[in-house]
Scaffold this active site. Structure first.
Site, PDB file in Angstrom:
ATOM      1  N   PRO A   9     -44.911 -47.184  20.720  1.00  0.00           N
ATOM      2  CA  PRO A   9     -44.122 -48.130  19.927  1.00  0.00           C
ATOM      3  C   PRO A   9     -42.739 -48.421  20.497  1.00  0.00           C
ATOM      4  CG  PRO A   9     -44.358 -46.015  18.796  1.00  0.00           C
ATOM      5  CD  PRO A   9     -45.309 -45.996  19.949  1.00  0.00           C
ATOM      6  N   ASN A  10     -42.383 -49.684  20.403  1.00  0.00           N
ATOM      7  CA  ASN A  10     -41.061 -50.208  20.783  1.00  0.00           C
ATOM      8  C   ASN A  10     -40.828 -50.300  22.292  1.00  0.00           C
ATOM      9  OD1 ASN A  10     -40.070 -50.495  18.017  1.00  0.00           O
ATOM     10  ND2 ASN A  10     -40.146 -48.263  17.983  1.00  0.00           N
ATOM     11  N   ARG A  17     -33.927 -53.351  23.202  1.00  0.00           N
ATOM     12  CA  ARG A  17     -33.617 -52.136  22.430  1.00  0.00           C
ATOM     13  C   ARG A  17     -32.634 -51.235  23.188  1.00  0.00           C
ATOM     14  NH1 ARG A  17     -38.284 -47.447  22.898  1.00  0.00           N
ATOM     15  NH2 ARG A  17     -37.093 -46.596  21.167  1.00  0.00           N
ATOM     16  N   TYR A  22     -32.037 -47.305  27.419  1.00  0.00           N
ATOM     17  CA  TYR A  22     -33.290 -47.660  28.112  1.00  0.00           C
ATOM     18  C   TYR A  22     -33.110 -48.686  29.229  1.00  0.00           C
ATOM     19  CZ  TYR A  22     -35.233 -45.153  24.129  1.00  0.00           C
ATOM     20  OH  TYR A  22     -35.523 -44.188  23.195  1.00  0.00           O
ATOM     21  N   ASN A  74     -46.379 -42.893  28.050  1.00  0.00           N
ATOM     22  CA  ASN A  74     -45.141 -42.740  27.275  1.00  0.00           C
ATOM     23  C   ASN A  74     -45.490 -43.017  25.815  1.00  0.00           C
ATOM     24  OD1 ASN A  74     -42.676 -42.795  26.041  1.00  0.00           O
ATOM     25  ND2 ASN A  74     -41.708 -44.171  27.516  1.00  0.00           N
ATOM     26  N   ALA A  77     -42.093 -42.747  20.227  1.00  0.00           N
ATOM     27  CA  ALA A  77     -41.808 -41.920  19.038  1.00  0.00           C
ATOM     28  C   ALA A  77     -43.004 -41.067  18.616  1.00  0.00           C
ATOM     29  CB  ALA A  77     -41.353 -42.810  17.888  1.00  0.00           C
ATOM     30  N   GLU A  98     -47.043 -37.168  31.024  1.00  0.00           N
ATOM     31  CA  GLU A  98     -46.130 -37.619  29.959  1.00  0.00           C
ATOM     32  C   GLU A  98     -44.847 -38.141  30.606  1.00  0.00           C
ATOM     33  OE1 GLU A  98     -44.770 -34.306  27.600  1.00  0.00           O
ATOM     34  OE2 GLU A  98     -43.612 -35.584  26.223  1.00  0.00           O
ATOM     35  N   HIS A 100     -41.030 -40.110  29.871  1.00  0.00           N
ATOM     36  CA  HIS A 100     -39.989 -40.664  28.989  1.00  0.00           C
ATOM     37  C   HIS A 100     -38.913 -41.277  29.862  1.00  0.00           C
ATOM     38  CE1 HIS A 100     -41.880 -38.850  25.562  1.00  0.00           C
ATOM     39  NE2 HIS A 100     -41.993 -37.737  26.269  1.00  0.00           N
ATOM     40  N   ARG A 107     -31.193 -35.382  23.859  1.00  0.00           N
ATOM     41  CA  ARG A 107     -31.022 -36.276  22.706  1.00  0.00           C
ATOM     42  C   ARG A 107     -31.238 -35.519  21.383  1.00  0.00           C
ATOM     43  NH1 ARG A 107     -34.177 -41.665  23.627  1.00  0.00           N
ATOM     44  NH2 ARG A 107     -32.873 -42.249  21.833  1.00  0.00           N
TER      45      ARG A 107
HETATM   46  C1  DQA Z   1     -38.934 -42.391  24.723  1.00  0.00           C
HETATM   47  C2  DQA Z   1     -38.147 -41.308  23.966  1.00  0.00           C
HETATM   48  C3  DQA Z   1     -38.612 -41.223  22.534  1.00  0.00           C
HETATM   49  O1  DQA Z   1     -37.880 -40.199  21.852  1.00  0.00           O
HETATM   50  C4  DQA Z   1     -38.369 -42.531  21.819  1.00  0.00           C
HETATM   51  O2  DQA Z   1     -38.875 -42.467  20.501  1.00  0.00           O
HETATM   52  C5  DQA Z   1     -38.912 -43.707  22.555  1.00  0.00           C
HETATM   53  C6  DQA Z   1     -38.848 -43.731  24.018  1.00  0.00           C
HETATM   54  C7  DQA Z   1     -38.415 -42.610  26.163  1.00  0.00           C
HETATM   55  O3  DQA Z   1     -39.090 -43.273  26.914  1.00  0.00           O
HETATM   56  O4  DQA Z   1     -37.319 -42.131  26.511  1.00  0.00           O
HETATM   57  O5  DQA Z   1     -39.330 -44.684  21.944  1.00  0.00           O
HETATM   58  O6  DQA Z   1     -40.273 -41.979  24.813  1.00  0.00           O
END
Ligand code: DQA
Length: 147
Positions: A9-10, A17, A22, A74, A77, A98, A100, A107
């Site tokens: 998501p997102n 965002r 990011y 990735n 959340a 995985e 990020h 964080r």
């Molecule tokens: C994320 C880190 C997560 O905590 C966050 O909810 C994201 C992006 C990252 O790519 O740094 O949406 O996965």
């Protein structure tokens, strides 16, 4: 070799965002960068992004039937909440890295939990978009060691 790049998501909102976290590049920029890299490496890559947990589970299950060799993931959340996604990766037994974009370990405390870390062959954080390329490399090495 077939790799699936899965984003949660997102991630479709990259560039809009929280650019201080990011960056200012978009999701399309991310896909183009990974596609170019995979073309150079001779890897067959596909992409999927969803804001919905079940759609991500469906994509992981589909990866099994599509004979995907590795997943760059990735979960955004859902990393911090989703047992369903962990179970899906366990179910298909596809090597998964995985990724990020941000340095999650520096964080919020709620970002310190990762449900998929136990099953991931590697976790890459805080390297921006380059982390996805490093994940592709890790999957290539993993795949070569099997053959
Ligand atoms: C994320 C880190 C997560 O905590 C966050 O909810 C994201 C992006 C990252 O790519 O740094 O949406 O996965």
């Amino acid at each position: 070799m077939k790799i699936l790049v899965l984003n949660g998501p997102n991630i479709n909102m990259l560039g809009i965002r929280e650019p201080h976290i990011y960056g200012s590049n978009t999701y399309q920029n991310l896909i183009d960068k990974i596609q170019d890299y995979c073309d150079k490496k001779g890897v067959d890559v596909s992409f999927f992004q969803s804001n919905h947990e079940g759609a991500l589970v469906d994509a992981i299950q589909q990866a099994y039937f599509d004979k995907i060799d590795g997943i760059v993931f990735n979960p955004a959340a859902y990393t911090h909440t989703s047992v369903a996604i962990l179970d899906a990766i366990k179910a298909v037994s596809i090597p998964t890295v995985e990724v990020h974009i941000s340095k999650v370990e520096e964080r919020d405390s709620f970002r310190q939990i990762s449900y998929i870390r136990e099953i991931a062959i590697k976790t890459i954080t805080g390297k921006g978009f380059d982390g996805y390329l490093e994940a592709v490399d890790a999957l290539i090495i993993n795949n070569e060691s099997k053959n």
